[in-house]
Enzyme design. Sequence first.
Site, short mmCIF file in Angstrom:
data_model
loop_
_atom_site.label_atom_id
_atom_site.label_comp_id
_atom_site.label_asym_id
_atom_site.label_seq_id
_atom_site.Cartn_x
_atom_site.Cartn_y
_atom_site.Cartn_z
N THR A 35 38.39 30.72 44.25
CA THR A 35 38.32 32.13 44.64
C THR A 35 39.68 32.67 45.05
OG1 THR A 35 37.44 33.59 46.35
CG2 THR A 35 37.60 31.28 46.92
N ASP A 36 39.84 33.99 44.92
CA ASP A 36 41.09 34.61 45.38
C ASP A 36 41.22 34.53 46.90
OD1 ASP A 36 39.15 36.48 46.06
OD2 ASP A 36 40.09 38.17 45.03
N GLU A 37 40.11 34.24 47.58
CA GLU A 37 40.16 34.22 49.05
C GLU A 37 41.05 33.10 49.58
OE1 GLU A 37 36.61 34.86 51.28
OE2 GLU A 37 35.78 36.20 49.79
N TYR A 63 34.77 29.67 55.12
CA TYR A 63 34.47 29.61 53.68
C TYR A 63 35.75 29.44 52.87
CZ TYR A 63 33.86 31.40 48.94
OH TYR A 63 33.93 31.55 47.57
N LYS A 116 37.12 26.25 50.52
CA LYS A 116 37.44 26.37 49.09
C LYS A 116 38.90 25.95 48.84
CE LYS A 116 35.22 27.86 46.13
NZ LYS A 116 34.25 27.21 45.21
P1 NAD Z 1 25.80 31.39 44.92
O1 NAD Z 1 25.74 31.22 46.41
O2 NAD Z 1 25.07 32.53 44.29
O3 NAD Z 1 25.27 30.06 44.21
C1 NAD Z 1 25.60 28.79 44.64
C2 NAD Z 1 24.69 27.78 43.94
O4 NAD Z 1 25.10 26.46 44.34
C3 NAD Z 1 23.21 27.92 44.30
O5 NAD Z 1 22.41 27.83 43.16
C4 NAD Z 1 22.97 26.73 45.22
O6 NAD Z 1 21.63 26.25 45.20
C5 NAD Z 1 23.95 25.71 44.69
N1 NAD Z 1 24.33 24.71 45.70
C6 NAD Z 1 24.75 24.96 46.97
N2 NAD Z 1 24.98 23.79 47.61
C7 NAD Z 1 24.72 22.80 46.72
C8 NAD Z 1 24.78 21.38 46.78
N3 NAD Z 1 25.14 20.74 47.92
N4 NAD Z 1 24.46 20.67 45.69
C9 NAD Z 1 24.09 21.31 44.53
N5 NAD Z 1 23.98 22.64 44.43
C10 NAD Z 1 24.30 23.37 45.50
O7 NAD Z 1 27.34 31.44 44.56
P2 NAD Z 1 28.13 32.29 43.46
O8 NAD Z 1 28.43 33.62 44.01
O9 NAD Z 1 27.43 32.15 42.17
O10 NAD Z 1 29.50 31.48 43.41
C11 NAD Z 1 29.66 30.37 42.54
C12 NAD Z 1 31.05 29.80 42.71
O11 NAD Z 1 32.02 30.79 42.42
C13 NAD Z 1 31.35 29.32 44.13
O12 NAD Z 1 32.10 28.13 44.05
C14 NAD Z 1 32.19 30.45 44.73
O13 NAD Z 1 33.07 29.96 45.70
C15 NAD Z 1 32.92 30.94 43.50
N6 NAD Z 1 33.34 32.36 43.51
C16 NAD Z 1 32.42 33.35 43.75
C17 NAD Z 1 32.81 34.68 43.69
C18 NAD Z 1 31.83 35.81 43.95
O14 NAD Z 1 32.24 36.97 43.99
N7 NAD Z 1 30.54 35.54 44.09
C19 NAD Z 1 34.14 35.00 43.40
C20 NAD Z 1 35.06 33.96 43.15
C21 NAD Z 1 34.63 32.65 43.20
O1 TDX Z 2 26.66 44.16 54.72
C1 TDX Z 2 27.84 44.12 54.36
N1 TDX Z 2 28.68 45.12 54.73
C2 TDX Z 2 30.01 45.15 54.41
O2 TDX Z 2 30.74 46.09 54.76
C3 TDX Z 2 28.38 43.03 53.57
C4 TDX Z 2 27.50 41.88 53.14
C5 TDX Z 2 29.71 43.05 53.25
N2 TDX Z 2 30.53 44.07 53.66
C6 TDX Z 2 31.96 44.04 53.27
C7 TDX Z 2 32.70 42.78 53.61
C8 TDX Z 2 33.72 42.67 52.49
O3 TDX Z 2 34.86 43.42 52.82
O4 TDX Z 2 32.00 44.15 51.86
C9 TDX Z 2 33.04 43.33 51.30
C10 TDX Z 2 32.42 42.34 50.32
O5 TDX Z 2 31.65 41.43 51.09
P1 TDX Z 2 30.88 40.20 50.42
O6 TDX Z 2 29.95 40.71 49.38
O7 TDX Z 2 30.31 39.36 51.53
O8 TDX Z 2 32.05 39.46 49.64
P2 TDX Z 2 33.45 38.81 50.14
O9 TDX Z 2 33.43 38.48 51.57
O10 TDX Z 2 34.54 39.73 49.65
O11 TDX Z 2 33.45 37.43 49.29
C11 TDX Z 2 33.02 37.42 47.91
O12 TDX Z 2 34.10 37.39 47.02
C12 TDX Z 2 34.86 36.21 46.95
C13 TDX Z 2 32.10 36.23 47.63
O13 TDX Z 2 30.99 36.25 48.53
C14 TDX Z 2 32.84 34.94 47.70
O14 TDX Z 2 31.98 33.85 47.37
C15 TDX Z 2 33.98 34.99 46.73
O15 TDX Z 2 34.76 33.82 46.84
#
Ligand code: NAD
Ligand code: TDX
Length: 339
Positions: free
Chosen positions: A125-127, A153, A157
């Site tokens: 992730t970019d985080e 988190y 990562k």
């Molecule tokens: P998500 O939370 O929707 O899904 C995570 C999945 O992993 C779920 O299906 C969960 O059951 C499974 N999981 C969790 N713990 C586990 C374990 N111990 N063993 C096996 N399975 C397990 O997450 P997402 O948003 O789809 O993110 C997927 C990946 O992408 C993550 O690694 C996250 O860090 C990365 N990522 C997410 C975003 C975003 O915006 N959502 C952005 C950049 C990177």
């Molecule tokens: O209720 C809310 N109100 C609010 O203002 C929630 C849930 C979020 N926010 C804000 C917090 C953040 O600035 O919105 C922005 C986005 O929040 P999230 O959806 O929780 O995402 P973020 O924290 O940016 O992280 C996401 O992007 C990077 C994903 O959850 C991560 O898994 C990924 O790595």
Amino acid sequence: MTILVTGGAGFIGSNFIFYEREKHPEDRIVCLDKLTYAGNLSTLGSVLDAPNFRFVKDDICDREAVYRLFEEEHPDIVVHFAAESHVDRSIENPGVFLETNILGTAVLMDACRKYGITRYHQVSTDEVYGDLPLDRPDLFFTEETPIHTSSPYSSSKAAADLLVQAYHRTYGLPVSISRCSNNYGPYQFPEKLIPLMIANCLADKPLPVYGQGINVRDWLYVEDHCKAIDLIMRKGRVGEVYNIGGHNEMRNIDIVKLIIKELGKSEDLITFVTDRKGHDMRYAIDPAKIHAELGWLPETLFAEGIRKTIRWYLDNKEWWETIISGEYQNYYQQMYGHR
Ligand code: NAD
Ligand code: TDX
């Protein structure tokens, strides 16, 4: 070729499975997922009985189970999505983030070393780069930006990324890492900003905006992320990091207002609540490397992607209403009850 996808019952992993099955129907896909609160088997309903697909419910931290699966399937490529992914949850309870995101990654890579693979791809992730100041719009995260994390988190990562690089250098494991910006699209768990605001809007519930809502995220449609990962794992250089993002920076408050407008609701629903602890101000990716090396560019404009996403949540109410009617209520009360 067999591709092992971890976390395939979650948001991005499931979208990736659908993408792969469409683009490379000849490949076998094995999905390993623990089905935590964030995993939903119904998401994979359309592929569960398909040929060339297998779902396995197990924990990536369970070494025996992971080794057994490698012995049975001998995957060629491993794409590692499984993680605890929600920043707010990591602030409440960091422990499980360290276990799954760091130790789980090590178990998986140990299996890759033991049984042999052609590519291990880490979905990061970019985080991991921390945040950028709002008053320096000229700054972007490149692959050279130092790791500088803010939340449990992002720290977990980042630790995983460092381990992946160490396994490459020490053991010669053929790895790649992608660091993507915020994704949105179908099947995103309703705790995240966009689906949470859509669900609350539809129920005429308050829309909890953290702080002043001026934090900036760089939003990418999930399918564009999947396409980038597919390119990197097949054609990207071993040992390299690739940033993925679409130069689509938006303030949270503007996203919320856009959703309100699309759903024909009132801005009176907006409620400013106590800010997230350690809240990152701005994320912005420079995707020049993946563009130059692999020709990747995002294809979905935000205006189009957000409409498709809202339409999906309207058309698939059962999927998310089932989620928010259960244990999610306790989570919501705990996270938002006192803000
Ligand atoms: P998500 O939370 O929707 O899904 C995570 C999945 O992993 C779920 O299906 C969960 O059951 C499974 N999981 C969790 N713990 C586990 C374990 N111990 N063993 C096996 N399975 C397990 O997450 P997402 O948003 O789809 O993110 C997927 C990946 O992408 C993550 O690694 C996250 O860090 C990365 N990522 C997410 C975003 C975003 O915006 N959502 C952005 C950049 C990177
Ligand atoms: O209720 C809310 N109100 C609010 O203002 C929630 C849930 C979020 N926010 C804000 C917090 C953040 O600035 O919105 C922005 C986005 O929040 P999230 O959806 O929780 O995402 P973020 O924290 O940016 O992280 C996401 O992007 C990077 C994903 O959850 C991560 O898994 C990924 O790595």
